[in-house]
Design a protein around this motif. Structure first.
Motif, PDB file in Angstrom:
ATOM      1  N   ASP A 188      14.458  55.434  31.174  1.00  0.00           N
ATOM      2  CA  ASP A 188      14.132  56.709  31.809  1.00  0.00           C
ATOM      3  C   ASP A 188      14.866  56.901  33.135  1.00  0.00           C
ATOM      4  O   ASP A 188      15.301  58.006  33.459  1.00  0.00           O
ATOM      5  CB  ASP A 188      12.621  56.811  32.064  1.00  0.00           C
ATOM      6  CG  ASP A 188      11.831  57.079  30.788  1.00  0.00           C
ATOM      7  OD1 ASP A 188      12.453  57.363  29.753  1.00  0.00           O
ATOM      8  OD2 ASP A 188      10.582  56.979  30.838  1.00  0.00           O
ATOM      9  N   GLY A 189      14.990  55.839  33.895  1.00  0.00           N
ATOM     10  CA  GLY A 189      15.569  55.941  35.235  1.00  0.00           C
ATOM     11  C   GLY A 189      17.047  56.284  35.261  1.00  0.00           C
ATOM     12  O   GLY A 189      17.590  56.589  36.332  1.00  0.00           O
ATOM     13  N   LEU A 190      17.689  56.259  34.116  1.00  0.00           N
ATOM     14  CA  LEU A 190      19.125  56.577  34.063  1.00  0.00           C
ATOM     15  C   LEU A 190      19.391  58.072  33.960  1.00  0.00           C
ATOM     16  O   LEU A 190      20.524  58.509  34.159  1.00  0.00           O
ATOM     17  CB  LEU A 190      19.782  55.870  32.875  1.00  0.00           C
ATOM     18  CG  LEU A 190      19.839  54.338  32.931  1.00  0.00           C
ATOM     19  CD1 LEU A 190      20.463  53.792  31.653  1.00  0.00           C
ATOM     20  CD2 LEU A 190      20.644  53.866  34.136  1.00  0.00           C
ATOM     21  N   CYS A 191      18.346  58.861  33.663  1.00  0.00           N
ATOM     22  CA  CYS A 191      18.531  60.301  33.482  1.00  0.00           C
ATOM     23  C   CYS A 191      18.967  60.974  34.786  1.00  0.00           C
ATOM     24  O   CYS A 191      18.236  60.937  35.786  1.00  0.00           O
ATOM     25  CB  CYS A 191      17.237  60.937  32.988  1.00  0.00           C
ATOM     26  SG  CYS A 191      16.727  60.398  31.346  1.00  0.00           S
ATOM     27  N   LEU A 248      26.813  58.181  26.706  1.00  0.00           N
ATOM     28  CA  LEU A 248      25.956  58.049  27.890  1.00  0.00           C
ATOM     29  C   LEU A 248      26.171  59.181  28.885  1.00  0.00           C
ATOM     30  O   LEU A 248      25.257  59.555  29.622  1.00  0.00           O
ATOM     31  CB  LEU A 248      26.192  56.692  28.560  1.00  0.00           C
ATOM     32  CG  LEU A 248      25.832  55.465  27.720  1.00  0.00           C
ATOM     33  CD1 LEU A 248      25.838  54.205  28.577  1.00  0.00           C
ATOM     34  CD2 LEU A 248      24.465  55.635  27.062  1.00  0.00           C
ATOM     35  N   LEU A 249      27.378  59.731  28.924  1.00  0.00           N
ATOM     36  CA  LEU A 249      27.629  60.905  29.756  1.00  0.00           C
ATOM     37  C   LEU A 249      26.863  62.102  29.215  1.00  0.00           C
ATOM     38  O   LEU A 249      26.185  62.810  29.968  1.00  0.00           O
ATOM     39  CB  LEU A 249      29.130  61.217  29.800  1.00  0.00           C
ATOM     40  CG  LEU A 249      29.521  62.519  30.503  1.00  0.00           C
ATOM     41  CD1 LEU A 249      29.238  62.418  32.003  1.00  0.00           C
ATOM     42  CD2 LEU A 249      30.993  62.855  30.259  1.00  0.00           C
ATOM     43  N   ALA A 250      26.966  62.328  27.914  1.00  0.00           N
ATOM     44  CA  ALA A 250      26.360  63.506  27.298  1.00  0.00           C
ATOM     45  C   ALA A 250      24.846  63.513  27.403  1.00  0.00           C
ATOM     46  O   ALA A 250      24.231  64.573  27.561  1.00  0.00           O
ATOM     47  CB  ALA A 250      26.765  63.584  25.825  1.00  0.00           C
ATOM     48  N   THR A 251      24.241  62.368  27.314  1.00  0.00           N
ATOM     49  CA  THR A 251      22.783  62.279  27.277  1.00  0.00           C
ATOM     50  C   THR A 251      22.181  62.035  28.660  1.00  0.00           C
ATOM     51  O   THR A 251      21.511  62.888  29.227  1.00  0.00           O
ATOM     52  CB  THR A 251      22.345  61.180  26.301  1.00  0.00           C
ATOM     53  OG1 THR A 251      23.003  59.945  26.645  1.00  0.00           O
ATOM     54  CG2 THR A 251      22.716  61.563  24.872  1.00  0.00           C
TER      55      THR A 251
END
Length: 246
Positions: A92-95, A160-163
């Motif tokens: 979650d913290g990567l958003c 990972l960029l897109a999401t």
């Protein structure tokens, strides 16, 4: 090292194309990022299918379905398990992570991203990543072996960029721009550390760019919650810079 004005000029170049063409592939990020973050907590089959379709379309618009790419052999539902991995609460913290935040635990960021990358690679390798090797020194009938290939940084980077918007895409233009700016261009802990340091060094201009860009994309996309995080801004910058110098 790029000056603040040069950084702004490269971002302006990207955004000029973005504004002029309402169906440009530059806008494919908007669609997938909004859809992913809105549905991240929903793991129902229908929603996973919907998000996977958007992710597949984004990857296609940025060359991941071209000749020779392994995804060319797959349909969009191949990405459903990928979305399930991404949706795990521990990530979650990567958003939309703010890389230049001085309170960001750089060790946590590096460790978490690398753990996620390992999970994604394990899935891809278990499904499709192999190559045939023949032993030229043997005439035996069983001289054919199979070995696992690594998953290219660009595929992982674009996902990972897109999401999450937590790292740039690591395609050839982005990598060229990163290397010219003194950052490691190979996706790994060193490169992730360099991204945080670079963001903090240029925090003032990056914040200025984000304010301007996000006002534009929210107006143009019609999505008031859409935010281009730091990694997306760096991706735009390094892509245009790399394209210019190659």
């Amino acid at each position: 090292m790029l000056t603040g004005k040069q950084m702004q000029d490269y971002i302006d170049k990207f955004m000029d194309i973005y504004r002029k063409d309402k169906n440009s592939r530059y806008r494919s990020y908007d669609h997938v990022h909004c859809v992913y973050l809105k549905n991240r907590q929903d793991n129902s089959p229908a929603t996973l299918d919907y998000v996977a379709l958007h992710l597949f379309a984004f990857l296609g618009s940025w060359g991941m379905l071209c000749r020779g790419a392994f995804l060319l052999q797959k349909d969009y539902r191949f990405l459903v398990p990928v979305v399930e991995i991404l949706n795990k609460p521990k990530y979650d913290g990567l958003c939309d992570i703010v890389l230049m935040d001085e309170n960001l635990d750089k060790t946590w960021y590096k460790t978490t991203v690398m753990e996620l990358i390992r999970e994604l690679k394990d899935y891809f390798k278990s499904q499709t990543y192999f190559k045939i090797q023949k032993d030229k020194n043997s005439n035996a009938a069983n001289n054919v072996s199979y070995s696992v290939k690594d998953v290219h940084d660009t595929v992982i980077g674009k996902i990972l960029l897109a999401t999450f918007g937590c790292i740039p895409a690591y395609d050839k233009y982005v990598v060229a721009g990163m290397k010219t700016e003194g950052l490691c261009g190979t996706l790994g802990k060193r490169s992730l550390s360099d991204l945080v340091d670079y963001s903090r060094t240029h925090a003032s201009i990056v914040k200025q760019i984000m304010t301007s860009v996000n006002a534009d994309v929210q107006r143009e996309s019609g999505c008031s919650t859409l935010i281009y995080p730091v990694a997306k801004i760096l991706d735009m910058l390094f892509w245009e810079y790399g394209y210019d110098i190659l």
